[in-house]
Structures are given as structure tokens and as C-alpha cells.
Design an enzyme around this catalytic site. Structure first.
Site, PDB file in Angstrom:
ATOM      1  N   LYS A 128       0.865  -1.189   0.000  1.00  0.00           N
ATOM      2  CA  LYS A 128       0.000   0.000   0.000  1.00  0.00           C
ATOM      3  C   LYS A 128       0.891   1.224   0.000  1.00  0.00           C
ATOM      4  O   LYS A 128       2.038   1.167   0.445  1.00  0.00           O
ATOM      5  CB  LYS A 128      -0.873   0.026   1.257  1.00  0.00           C
ATOM      6  CG  LYS A 128      -2.114   0.880   1.120  1.00  0.00           C
ATOM      7  CD  LYS A 128      -3.227   0.131   0.409  1.00  0.00           C
ATOM      8  CE  LYS A 128      -4.394   0.993   0.097  1.00  0.00           C
ATOM      9  NZ  LYS A 128      -5.538   0.196  -0.373  1.00  0.00           N
ATOM     10  N   ASP A 168      -7.092   4.316  -4.487  1.00  0.00           N
ATOM     11  CA  ASP A 168      -7.733   4.166  -3.172  1.00  0.00           C
ATOM     12  C   ASP A 168      -8.340   5.546  -2.890  1.00  0.00           C
ATOM     13  O   ASP A 168      -8.578   6.323  -3.839  1.00  0.00           O
ATOM     14  CB  ASP A 168      -6.714   3.742  -2.099  1.00  0.00           C
ATOM     15  CG  ASP A 168      -7.379   3.243  -0.812  1.00  0.00           C
ATOM     16  OD1 ASP A 168      -7.838   2.104  -0.772  1.00  0.00           O
ATOM     17  OD2 ASP A 168      -7.468   4.017   0.177  1.00  0.00           O
TER      18      ASP A 168
HETATM   19  P1  NDP Z   1     -12.914   7.735  -2.823  1.00  0.00           P
HETATM   20  O1  NDP Z   1     -11.870   8.722  -2.613  1.00  0.00           O
HETATM   21  O2  NDP Z   1     -13.455   7.501  -4.199  1.00  0.00           O
HETATM   22  O3  NDP Z   1     -14.157   8.002  -1.885  1.00  0.00           O
HETATM   23  C1  NDP Z   1     -14.022   8.075  -0.501  1.00  0.00           C
HETATM   24  C2  NDP Z   1     -15.324   8.580   0.085  1.00  0.00           C
HETATM   25  O4  NDP Z   1     -15.266   8.494   1.494  1.00  0.00           O
HETATM   26  C3  NDP Z   1     -15.596  10.024  -0.246  1.00  0.00           C
HETATM   27  O5  NDP Z   1     -16.972  10.222  -0.320  1.00  0.00           O
HETATM   28  C4  NDP Z   1     -14.984  10.762   0.932  1.00  0.00           C
HETATM   29  O6  NDP Z   1     -15.556  12.048   1.158  1.00  0.00           O
HETATM   30  C5  NDP Z   1     -15.305   9.805   2.055  1.00  0.00           C
HETATM   31  N1  NDP Z   1     -14.291   9.902   3.113  1.00  0.00           N
HETATM   32  C6  NDP Z   1     -12.966   9.701   2.970  1.00  0.00           C
HETATM   33  N2  NDP Z   1     -12.341   9.866   4.134  1.00  0.00           N
HETATM   34  C7  NDP Z   1     -13.290  10.196   5.020  1.00  0.00           C
HETATM   35  C8  NDP Z   1     -13.265  10.488   6.386  1.00  0.00           C
HETATM   36  N3  NDP Z   1     -12.130  10.483   7.087  1.00  0.00           N
HETATM   37  N4  NDP Z   1     -14.455  10.767   6.988  1.00  0.00           N
HETATM   38  C9  NDP Z   1     -15.608  10.775   6.270  1.00  0.00           C
HETATM   39  N5  NDP Z   1     -15.679  10.502   4.968  1.00  0.00           N
HETATM   40  C10 NDP Z   1     -14.544  10.198   4.356  1.00  0.00           C
HETATM   41  O7  NDP Z   1     -12.333   6.348  -2.251  1.00  0.00           O
HETATM   42  P2  NDP Z   1     -12.837   4.863  -2.481  1.00  0.00           P
HETATM   43  O8  NDP Z   1     -14.301   4.839  -2.684  1.00  0.00           O
HETATM   44  O9  NDP Z   1     -11.959   4.261  -3.501  1.00  0.00           O
HETATM   45  O10 NDP Z   1     -12.467   4.186  -1.089  1.00  0.00           O
HETATM   46  C11 NDP Z   1     -13.398   4.077  -0.022  1.00  0.00           C
HETATM   47  C12 NDP Z   1     -12.954   2.969   0.901  1.00  0.00           C
HETATM   48  O11 NDP Z   1     -12.909   1.735   0.184  1.00  0.00           O
HETATM   49  C13 NDP Z   1     -11.568   3.130   1.522  1.00  0.00           C
HETATM   50  O12 NDP Z   1     -11.570   2.554   2.810  1.00  0.00           O
HETATM   51  C14 NDP Z   1     -10.690   2.290   0.599  1.00  0.00           C
HETATM   52  O13 NDP Z   1      -9.518   1.884   1.252  1.00  0.00           O
HETATM   53  C15 NDP Z   1     -11.623   1.133   0.311  1.00  0.00           C
HETATM   54  N6  NDP Z   1     -11.342   0.333  -0.875  1.00  0.00           N
HETATM   55  C16 NDP Z   1     -11.249   0.909  -2.107  1.00  0.00           C
HETATM   56  C17 NDP Z   1     -11.031   0.121  -3.212  1.00  0.00           C
HETATM   57  C18 NDP Z   1     -11.006   0.673  -4.589  1.00  0.00           C
HETATM   58  O14 NDP Z   1     -10.897  -0.106  -5.534  1.00  0.00           O
HETATM   59  N7  NDP Z   1     -11.136   1.973  -4.790  1.00  0.00           N
HETATM   60  C19 NDP Z   1     -10.829  -1.341  -3.092  1.00  0.00           C
HETATM   61  C20 NDP Z   1     -11.017  -1.849  -1.752  1.00  0.00           C
HETATM   62  C21 NDP Z   1     -11.240  -1.027  -0.700  1.00  0.00           C
HETATM   63  P3  NDP Z   1     -15.164  13.311   0.235  1.00  0.00           P
HETATM   64  O15 NDP Z   1     -15.860  13.080  -1.077  1.00  0.00           O
HETATM   65  O16 NDP Z   1     -15.675  14.477   0.982  1.00  0.00           O
HETATM   66  O17 NDP Z   1     -13.680  13.287   0.098  1.00  0.00           O
HETATM   67  O1  2IT Z   2      -7.811  -1.670  -0.851  1.00  0.00           O
HETATM   68  C1  2IT Z   2      -7.768  -2.130  -2.006  1.00  0.00           C
HETATM   69  O2  2IT Z   2      -7.877  -3.341  -2.224  1.00  0.00           O
HETATM   70  C2  2IT Z   2      -7.590  -1.187  -3.121  1.00  0.00           C
HETATM   71  N1  2IT Z   2      -7.530   0.025  -2.894  1.00  0.00           N
HETATM   72  C3  2IT Z   2      -7.440  -1.704  -4.522  1.00  0.00           C
HETATM   73  C4  2IT Z   2      -6.046  -2.180  -4.758  1.00  0.00           C
HETATM   74  C5  2IT Z   2      -5.730  -2.567  -6.176  1.00  0.00           C
HETATM   75  O3  2IT Z   2      -4.543  -2.873  -6.398  1.00  0.00           O
HETATM   76  O4  2IT Z   2      -6.596  -2.596  -7.041  1.00  0.00           O
END
Ligand code: NDP
Ligand code: 2IT
Length: 453
Positions: A128, A168
Site C-alpha cells: 500500500k 484508493d
Molecule cells: P474515494 O476517494 O473515491 O471516496 C471516498 C469517500 O469516502 C468520499 O466520499 C470521501 O468524502 C469519504 N471519506 C474519505 N475519508 C473520510 C473520512 N475520514 N471521513 C468521512 N468521509 C470520508 O475512495 P474509495 O471509494 O476508492 O475508497 C473508499 C474505501 O474503500 C476506503 O476505505 C478504501 O480503502 C476502500 N477500498 C477501495 C477500493 C477501490 O478499488 N477503490 C478497493 C477496496 C477497498 P469526500 O468526497 O468528501 O472526500
Molecule cells: O484496498 C484495495 O484493495 C484497493 N484500494 C485496490 C487495490 C488494487 O490494487 O486494485
């Protein structure tokens, strides 16, 4: 005095050495809490010092990122890439750009990634990275210059068969594009060094949707097992980013009714169902605050975070059948789960990484709430990243349906493996236990076979 259990000794040492790394300690503690029976049955893991080794990253890269803002001022951020484990494949895992990023956050995410990637059944190691850079309020030019500066150091440590980062929080298609461009310029190599790429230059169809879709597929597998379904069921989703949006999209496709979403500023409740087009326009296109949502849907309510009661996430006050925390770590605590339970919630599926606190997890397990742990439920994203790597390596591209079908199959594999492993260890249906043991066992056995490295 009786000898302290192996896992407790190691956990205590980690707690003492890294007491300031709260999130990392929490992630280790969650995995170790599932390993008692396995470690009792298999003394080889202690003999080969697996816990001592697996909790230390193979490599931690910390670097300075300097970039120039629109006023011409030189700005400095921290950059991180923690390459945790390459036992079963090249390092793989996302990059997070958020002001809260520090070594503890990146280590917890990297540690979880080892077991998540192992569960997919694919050959990918765990890593990561990211930065404490805050993309909020930055211009397009500033985002590009930051991404280029970040890659100016990172390129030395990554590569298509070495380490393949992805998105992420705060890192999506736009940022991957800028980083890919810089990598290509610096190395003169056109290779699949990043996943989540644009569809015209090496990206995979369905990668954007994969984490959210996968999380719903995983939840469907649970309900199928108990002859239940999602038709007409009210669901609560937190977050408004990549994972939340495509969780909501898939929930609609299977006949459920998602009624909430949230961002860092506040939450929306729309009893008639979240307007997906409006949500995409606000968060994917305009990249603005969710407070705008009520302009599209006057009957919906928006509550800013400043009006949340202390220590609570108000999303979880909305009565629902299933909750999908899909924003960030520790966003669902003991109080939250008690309220959800009282209101009839039967299932929590973790789209985010480590969204539930340890006491909230214990409450779910003790109160027969179906619990889909992050490292199993959100593995569809990284699994589809690996499908992108496969397509890049063989210079082909698959249709959306082909990728989606493979994703569905992988989510079923992860569910079956987690379920069967929970049964093997006499706690049938405890998917946290099953996922942790199955994910761990494959990596640990590979470490033993590969010797003391
Ligand atoms: P994005 O940046 O696309 O979206 C994150 C969302 O969560 C936004 O709406 C953001 O608000 C909100 N957010 C972020 N931090 C905070 C906080 N501290 N308090 C409140 N709201 C918060 O990220 P992802 O959707 O990609 O990721 C979301 C989660 O999923 C994370 O935990 C990530 O690690 C996990 N994840 C992501 C994967 C991926 O493929 N993208 C795969 C597996 C897990 P705002 O819009 O205001 O910034
Ligand atoms: O937490 C996760 O699994 C991710 N943010 C996606 C990682 C990836 O390599 O697609």
C-alpha cells in the site's frame, strides 16, 4: 508460569514497539484474534517465526514529494510505499492521497492487503502507499504536478512484475493517468505498472465498478446461503466515492433500495432511493460537496457532520436491512452497530478497509448479525486489478461481461473459501475467522517453502 501463547507474545511486542501506530496494531490484532486454533494445530508457523516475519514489511519506502502550486510556491508532502509481502506474487495494492495518511495508516492497509490478495486465489502480494497530500481545493494543474512529483520517486520501486499500485481514497482514474504518463516518460516503458488505467490505454472494463459490485456479490452469497435475498430491502451505504457509488448501482440492479450516502462533510438520506445520476454528477463529474444533492432531490435530507452527535456516524441511524460502510476506517463503532441492530439490521458488508471498530465486530459476531469482513468483501477491486494485469500481459482486452463474470466467480470463491474454512475451524459462518485463516495459511505456507527470506 504458563508460557504465553505465541500470537499474544508477538502482539504484545508489536503493541510495545509501535504503540503510536494505532491503526496498524488494530489490524494485526484483528487477524491474530482468528488464528488461535490454527496455531495450536500447526506448530510449524511458530517454528518458522511466521508471525514475527509477516508483521514486518519487506520494505518501507518513505520519500519527500515536492511540487509547485499555482502561486509558484514549492510545497512538500510525504510519500509512502510499504511493500509488505511478495510471498505469493508481485506487490499489489492501492495508493491513498488524504491528509490523514501516515505510516500507521499505510501499514494497516498494506497488512490487510496481504490476506485480501491471498483470498482472491490469484498470485498477488500485498502493498500500500500514498501521501498526506490533500486533493481538496487543488486545481487540475496542481493535482497533475503533484502526481508527477510523486511518481518521480516512486518509479524507482515499481514495475509490472515488481509492484503494481492502483487507486484508493483520493486516487482515481485521473490521478492514475498522470502517474502512468510520468512513469512512461521516466522509464521509456509502456507496461502495466498501474491498474485502474483509462480504457484506451490499457485499462480493464469493469475495474471502476469492481469493488462496489464485488461487495454486493459477496453479500448476495451470504444471503443465498441462508435462503434470503435483497429484493425490496432497504440498504444504508456510507461514502460517496468509487466504492459507494458502484455499491449503490449494483444494489439497484438486484432490486434493493439504497437510501443513504455520505462524504467527509455530511450525509444524505433519500427515503425514495438515492438518485444515482445526481450522485455521479456531484461526486464523479463536478467533484463537489454532497450538500448539493438536495438541489436535485428536494425531498431528501442533508445533515452536515457538525450536527452529528459526538462519537456517532449518523448514517447508521437510518433503519435498514443491510449496511455497507464504504468510506473509511473506523466509521462504524459499537454505538453505531447497537443502533443498527435495534433498527433491524441483519447484515454488515465492509466495502471500506477496516470500517468497523474491534468492539463493533465482536458485537456483530455475538448478536448473529451477518458480518462480511473487508478483506473478503472488498477484494473484488484488487481481483479485477489482477485481471487488468493479465490482459496487459497477454496484450488482449476482455468485454465488460467477461470481466464481470470472472469477478462474480472470484467473489463466490472467496465466500466459499471463507465459509468452508470457518466450518473446518468449528465456527461455521464466522467469515472473519474463515477469511483470516484462509488468507494467512496460503501466505504462511509459501513463506515456509521459500525459506528464511
Ligand atoms: P474515494 O476517494 O473515491 O471516496 C471516498 C469517500 O469516502 C468520499 O466520499 C470521501 O468524502 C469519504 N471519506 C474519505 N475519508 C473520510 C473520512 N475520514 N471521513 C468521512 N468521509 C470520508 O475512495 P474509495 O471509494 O476508492 O475508497 C473508499 C474505501 O474503500 C476506503 O476505505 C478504501 O480503502 C476502500 N477500498 C477501495 C477500493 C477501490 O478499488 N477503490 C478497493 C477496496 C477497498 P469526500 O468526497 O468528501 O472526500
Ligand atoms: O484496498 C484495495 O484493495 C484497493 N484500494 C485496490 C487495490 C488494487 O490494487 O486494485
Amino acid at each position: 508460569m504458563a508460557q504465553e501463547h505465541y500470537q499474544n507474545r508477538i502482539l504484545q511486542a508489536i503493541g510495545a514497539n509501535f504503540s503510536e501506530q494505532k491503526e496498524f496494531c488494530q489490524a494485526v490484532s484483528e487477524v491474530f484474534s482468528s488464528l488461535d486454533l490454527l496455531l495450536e494445530k500447526e506448530s510449524k508457523y511458530e517454528r518458522y517465526s511466521i508471525l514475527e516475519r509477516i508483521t514486518v514489511p519487506e520494505r518501507q519506502i518513505l520519500f519527500r514529494v515536492t511540487w509547485i502550486d499555482d502561486e509558484g510556491k514549492i510545497r512538500t508532502n510525504m510519500g509512502y510505499r510499504v511493500q509488505f509481502s511478495s510471498s505469493i506474487g508481485p506487490y499489489k495494492g492501492g495508493l491513498r492521497f488524504h491528509p490523514s495518511v501516515n505510516l500507521s495508516i499505510i501499514k494497516f492497509l498494506g497488512f490487510e492487503q496481504i490476506f485480501k490478495n491471498s483470498l482472491t486465489g490469484l498470485s498477488i502480494g500485498g502493498a500500500k502507499g500514498g501521501s498526506n497530500f490533500d486533493p481538496k481545493g487543488k486545481s487540475e494543474g496542481e493535482i497533475m504536478r503533484f502526481c508527477q512529483a510523486f511518481m518521480s520517486e516512486l518509479f524507482k520501486h515499481v514495475g509490472a512484475t515488481k509492484d503494481v499500485p492502483a487507486g484508493d481514497i483520493g486516487v482515481g482514474g485521473r490521478e492514475i493517468g498522470y502517474m502512468f504518463g510520468k512513469y512512461k516518460q521516466l522509464t521509456n516503458q509502456y507496461e502495466g505498472v498501474l491498474t485502474g488505467k483509462g480504457l484506451d490505454w490499457g485499462g480493464s472494463l469493469a475495474r471502476t465498478e469492481a469493488t462496489g459490485y464485488g461487495s454486493v456479490y459477496f453479500a448476495e452469497n451470504i444471503l443465498d446461503k441462508y435462503s434470503l435475498g435483497f429484493e425490496g430491502k432497504v440498504c444504508s451505504v456510507s461514502g460517496a466515492g468509487n466504492v459507494a457509488i458502484y455499491t449503490i448501482e449494483k444494489l439497484y440492479q438486484i432490486g434493493a433500495l439504497p437510501v443513504t450516502c455520505s462524504d467527509s462533510g455530511g450525509m444524505v438520506c433519500d427515503k425514495e432511493g438515492i438518485d444515482l445520476q445526481a450522485l455521479k454528477e456531484i461526486k464523479e463529474v463536478k467533484k463537489i460537496s454532497l450538500s448539493e444533492y438536495v438541489k436535485y432531490r428536494p425531498n431528501a435530507t442533508y445533515t452536515p457532520v457538525k450536527d452529528y452527535p459526538r462519537g456517532r456516524n449518523l448514517v447508521w441511524n437510518i433503519p435498514c436491512f443491510a449496511a455497507f460502510p464504504s468510506a473509511t476506517q473506523n466509521e462504524l463503532n459499537l454505538e453505531d452497530i447497537k443502533v443498527l441492530h435495534k433498527n433491524g439490521c441483519k447484515l454488515v458488508t465492509e466495502g471500506a478497509n477496516m470500517p468497523s471498530t474491534l468492539d463493533a465486530i465482536s458485537y456483530m459476531l455475538e448478536n448473529n448479525i451477518f458480518y462480511a469482513p473487508a478483506k473478503a468483501a472488498n477484494a473484488g477491486g484488487v481481483a479485477t486489478s489482477q485481471l487488468e494485469m493479465s490482459q496487459n500481459a497477454s496484450m488482449t482486452s476482455w468485454s465488460f461481461d467477461e470481466v464481470d463474470k470472472k469477478l462474480k466467480g472470484i467473489m463466490k470463491h472467496i465466500f466459499d473459501l471463507s465459509y468452508e474454512t470457518s466450518k473446518e475451524f468449528k465456527d461455521e459462518g464466522n467469515l472473519m475467522l474463515g477469511a483470516n485463516i484462509a488468507g494467512f495459511r496460503k501466505v504462511a505456507d509459501a513463506m515456509i517453502e521459500q525459506g528464511a527470506v
